[in-house]
Design an enzyme around this catalytic site. Structure first.
Site, PDB file in Angstrom:
ATOM      1  N   ASP A 133      19.987  53.211  14.520  1.00  0.00           N
ATOM      2  CA  ASP A 133      19.436  53.263  15.875  1.00  0.00           C
ATOM      3  C   ASP A 133      19.594  51.886  16.491  1.00  0.00           C
ATOM      4  O   ASP A 133      19.011  50.917  16.028  1.00  0.00           O
ATOM      5  CB  ASP A 133      17.951  53.673  15.825  1.00  0.00           C
ATOM      6  CG  ASP A 133      17.426  54.094  17.197  1.00  0.00           C
ATOM      7  OD1 ASP A 133      17.955  53.588  18.212  1.00  0.00           O
ATOM      8  OD2 ASP A 133      16.491  54.906  17.243  1.00  0.00           O
ATOM      9  N   ARG A 135      18.869  51.083  19.581  1.00  0.00           N
ATOM     10  CA  ARG A 135      18.037  50.880  20.764  1.00  0.00           C
ATOM     11  C   ARG A 135      16.982  49.796  20.542  1.00  0.00           C
ATOM     12  O   ARG A 135      16.477  49.626  19.447  1.00  0.00           O
ATOM     13  CB  ARG A 135      17.299  52.176  21.123  1.00  0.00           C
ATOM     14  CG  ARG A 135      18.193  53.228  21.706  1.00  0.00           C
ATOM     15  CD  ARG A 135      17.443  54.495  21.942  1.00  0.00           C
ATOM     16  NE  ARG A 135      17.006  55.129  20.703  1.00  0.00           N
ATOM     17  CZ  ARG A 135      16.375  56.300  20.652  1.00  0.00           C
ATOM     18  NH1 ARG A 135      16.089  56.943  21.756  1.00  0.00           N
ATOM     19  NH2 ARG A 135      16.033  56.807  19.489  1.00  0.00           N
TER      20      ARG A 135
END
Ligand SMILES: [Zn+2]
Length: 216
Positions: A133, A135
């Site tokens: 991930d 983000r």
């Protein structure tokens, strides 16, 4: 470190409610490197009238949000969140442009190709050389602080978002789950999110193939 700038503020009538839509640009500095990211805040009602407004941070998913893809639950979560905010009469949805858990649209499509060859969503990202991930929620939490939100009720199943908001010094008084009934196309993806990313999904509580969103 991030430098936040409000770019525009407009009215956005939608089928759920009328929102005030603010456009933001954030310039991030990591060492010598500078990168620009944009995000939107959709604000409905008077969020200062409650001590802990309902908030969702939604990551853009073009395939789901725009084309109604059934490979994921993004669009259902987005619509469910806007509906809940409209029903409550006040709340905020931050829409941030981190497609495909931050790898971008084209890389997400490549990851989908690998998933069609049998990899799950995480294995596919790793195979392409990305982390699980990519983000971060620095821009999103900076926008919440800009809006003077010090405590909130957060609509999410994602522990990373909860941690990011807490780390920014914003109090989460309640987690409002966004359980969406999955279908046959999204079953494996949702199971991977639960098993490998620790998402707080109640998959066993849902009837298979049901289309209507289940709140809580
Ligand atoms: Zn999606």
């Amino acid at each position: 470190m991030i430098s936040l700038k409000q770019i525009a503020s407009i009215n956005l009538p939608t089928s759920w409610a009328t929102f005030r839509l603010l456009g933001f640009e954030g310039i991030k500095f990591v060492g010598e490197k500078e990168s620009t990211e944009t995000a939107l805040a959709l604000i409905h009602g008077d969020i200062s009238s409650t001590t802990a407004p309902l908030v969702r941070i939604h990551s853009q998913c073009m395939t789901g949000d725009v084309f109604h893809s059934l490979r994921c639950d993004c669009r259902d979560q987005l619509h469910h969140a806007l509906q809940r905010i409209a029903e409550e009469g006040a709340g905020v949805l931050v829409y941030e442009h981190q497609e495909g858990r931050g790898i971008g649209l084209m890389e997400k499509l490549r990851a989908y190709e690998l998933q069609e060859k049998g990899l799950d969503t995480i294995e596919a990202n790793l195979r392409l050389g990305h982390s699980v991930d990519m983000r971060d929620y620095i821009l999103a939490t900076e926008i919440l602080r800009f809006l003077d939100i010090r405590s909130l009720r957060m609509m999410t199943n994602n522990p990373d978002k909860i941690n990011a908001v807490s780390a920014a010094g914003i109090e989460i008084v309640e987690r409002v789950s966004v359980d969406i009934a999955g279908g046959p196309h999204s079953a494996r993806y949702l199971a991977t999110k639960r098993e490998k990313l620790g998402h707080l999904l109640n998959l066993s509580d849902r009837s298979p193939g049901a289309e209507s969103p289940v709140s809580r």
